[in-house]
Write a protein that holds these residues in place. Structure first.
Motif, PDB file in Angstrom:
ATOM      1  N   ARG A 172      55.744  67.780  53.857  1.00  0.00           N
ATOM      2  CA  ARG A 172      54.625  67.839  52.829  1.00  0.00           C
ATOM      3  C   ARG A 172      54.146  66.233  52.447  1.00  0.00           C
ATOM      4  O   ARG A 172      54.776  65.577  52.909  1.00  0.00           O
ATOM      5  CB  ARG A 172      55.199  68.200  51.587  1.00  0.00           C
ATOM      6  CG  ARG A 172      55.686  69.977  51.784  1.00  0.00           C
ATOM      7  CD  ARG A 172      56.454  70.306  50.702  1.00  0.00           C
ATOM      8  NE  ARG A 172      56.747  71.757  50.532  1.00  0.00           N
ATOM      9  CZ  ARG A 172      56.121  72.597  49.853  1.00  0.00           C
ATOM     10  NH1 ARG A 172      55.233  72.186  49.388  1.00  0.00           N
ATOM     11  NH2 ARG A 172      56.470  73.760  50.022  1.00  0.00           N
ATOM     12  N   GLU A 248      51.117  72.267  50.920  1.00  0.00           N
ATOM     13  CA  GLU A 248      51.239  71.197  51.526  1.00  0.00           C
ATOM     14  C   GLU A 248      51.671  69.985  50.483  1.00  0.00           C
ATOM     15  O   GLU A 248      51.817  68.901  50.888  1.00  0.00           O
ATOM     16  CB  GLU A 248      49.807  70.758  52.308  1.00  0.00           C
ATOM     17  CG  GLU A 248      49.215  71.715  53.182  1.00  0.00           C
ATOM     18  CD  GLU A 248      47.749  71.283  53.769  1.00  0.00           C
ATOM     19  OE1 GLU A 248      47.208  70.363  53.102  1.00  0.00           O
ATOM     20  OE2 GLU A 248      47.533  71.835  54.890  1.00  0.00           O
ATOM     21  N   GLN A 250      53.588  67.546  48.152  1.00  0.00           N
ATOM     22  CA  GLN A 250      55.137  67.213  47.995  1.00  0.00           C
ATOM     23  C   GLN A 250      55.565  67.594  46.514  1.00  0.00           C
ATOM     24  O   GLN A 250      56.595  68.078  46.538  1.00  0.00           O
ATOM     25  CB  GLN A 250      54.994  65.636  47.772  1.00  0.00           C
ATOM     26  CG  GLN A 250      56.396  65.251  47.659  1.00  0.00           C
ATOM     27  CD  GLN A 250      56.589  63.525  47.676  1.00  0.00           C
ATOM     28  OE1 GLN A 250      55.578  62.944  47.555  1.00  0.00           O
ATOM     29  NE2 GLN A 250      57.850  63.148  47.742  1.00  0.00           N
ATOM     30  N   THR A 274      56.994  75.029  46.444  1.00  0.00           N
ATOM     31  CA  THR A 274      56.642  73.485  46.070  1.00  0.00           C
ATOM     32  C   THR A 274      57.265  73.145  44.837  1.00  0.00           C
ATOM     33  O   THR A 274      56.993  73.995  43.896  1.00  0.00           O
ATOM     34  CB  THR A 274      55.199  73.498  45.887  1.00  0.00           C
ATOM     35  OG1 THR A 274      54.581  73.841  47.071  1.00  0.00           O
ATOM     36  CG2 THR A 274      54.729  72.134  45.570  1.00  0.00           C
TER      37      THR A 274
END
Length: 359
Positions: A172, A248, A250, A274
């Motif tokens: 990520r 994707e 972080q 996530t």
């Protein structure tokens, strides 16, 4: 078979691509009800995409500050349709936030979902409430401010179509802010947090057609974006784009300045594996499980520090919590029980209050 009329927010279309939380929840709930064989009709702007029938009340509005005109048109057309007798309903579920004060003009029970903090509603909405109206809230913290309402049903927390989100257990990069762009969502603070960390950030969302939202974007957001080479902006992302962004990133930032009554994007982030860094406002601590699906903080400095610890939040734990807590199927079943309860207690006017917890 129950026949339900859903009433949408007047300015925007209802579809799977909707940016607003109320529109997303209406689309998801109506979809789940249609799957269960419930007869559904949605009163909404033209261009809406629903599972059942669509009652078009007018064109969506992109003009600034056109809410009063469009809302009046929206409500009048719904009432004209109901009075015409062309179709009958067992219950009306008001997701617009403003139709239910006119419920005295019809003899159909109305369930109004309160999506907003209480102070966002005009005070007169809660004076002389029509006898055929019941209410439900979307979180415990929100419901605490509505305990004086006689026909307040059980809380039904929001849910998402979990099958649309696939957890990412791999690499990520970068921060993400996703949602409706306005001051109370703290969009500018997300950019400031990223700037403090010199971190890439993607800002993705929609500016609603209100002049104060547009002025906020130009003054606080566009000016920051021009000064931040590592920041990118995606206007009105599609569902496919949103899923990709969530998978994707972080971390997702939710630096809310208002007391959030729920957070769909926090649920979607968890389903994507996530982690979330969120301010402790309203229902956010109910949605973001501190230390499991993210970190709950009180202000910007703590958010900056929390991002240094975000690696401790495991994608597997996020996804597991989402599967257990955020199912749209669970949300639909809880609503269905409320519908059946209200319909059982509905009789000739004046209508007696529906006992709390009676379903």
């Amino acid at each position: 078979m129950l026949r339900i009329l859903y009433i949408a927010y007047p300015l925007l279309t209802v579809s799977q691509q909707s940016a607003g939380g109320a529109e997303q929840m209406l689309w998801t709930l109506e979809h789940e009800m249609a799957v269960r064989g419930i007869s559904t009709t949605v009163a909404a702007s033209s261009g809406s995409q629903v599972s059942g029938e669509l009652l078009i009340t007018g064109e969506p509005s992109s003009q600034a500050d056109d809410y009063e005109r469009r809302n009046r048109e929206h409500q009048d057309r719904i009432l004209q349709w109901l009075h015409s007798g062309r179709q009958s309903f067992d219950l009306i579920h008001d997701k617009s936030g403003s139709f239910w004060p006119r419920a005295a003009e019809i003899d159909i029970p109305v369930l109004a979902t309160l999506h907003l903090p209480r102070h966002f509603y005009p005070q007169h909405y809660f004076e002389d409430i029509p006898a055929n109206v019941s209410f439900t809230c979307v979180s415990a913290s929100q419901a605490a401010s509505f305990v004086d309402l006689n026909n307040l049903m059980e809380v039904v927390s929001n849910g998402i179509l979990l099958s649309q989100f696939e957890p990412n257990y791999g690499a990520r990069a970068g921060l993400l802010w996703l949602g409706r762009i306005c001051e109370e969502k703290g969009t500018h603070l997300a950019l400031d947090i990223a700037a403090r960390l010199d971190s890439p950030i993607t800002l993705a969302g929609q500016v609603y057609p209100f002049s104060y939202h547009q002025q906020y974007f130009e003054k606080e957001i566009a000016s920051r974006l021009r000064q931040m080479p590592k920041a990118s902006f995606i206007s009105s992302p599609s569902m496919e784009e949103k899923r990709k962004l969530l998978r994707e990133a972080q971390a997702l930032l939710i630096p809310a300045l208002a007391d959030e009554t729920s957070s769909l994007v926090a649920m979607e982030a968890a389903a994507s594996g996530t982690p979330v860094v969120a301010f402790s406002r309203g229902a956010l601590p109910e949605v973001v499980k501190d230390g499991v699906t993210g970190l709950v903080v009180d202000e910007m400095e703590e958010a900056v520090e929390a991002l240094g610890q975000i690696g401790k939040i495991k994608p597997e734990a996020c996804a597991q919590h989402a599967q257990k807590s955020f199912s749209s199927g669970r949300m639909a079943e809880e609503h269905l029980r409320i519908y059946e309860c209200i319909c059982r207690h509905s009789s000739a006017q004046p209508r007696a209050a529906v006992p709390q917890g009676s379903f």
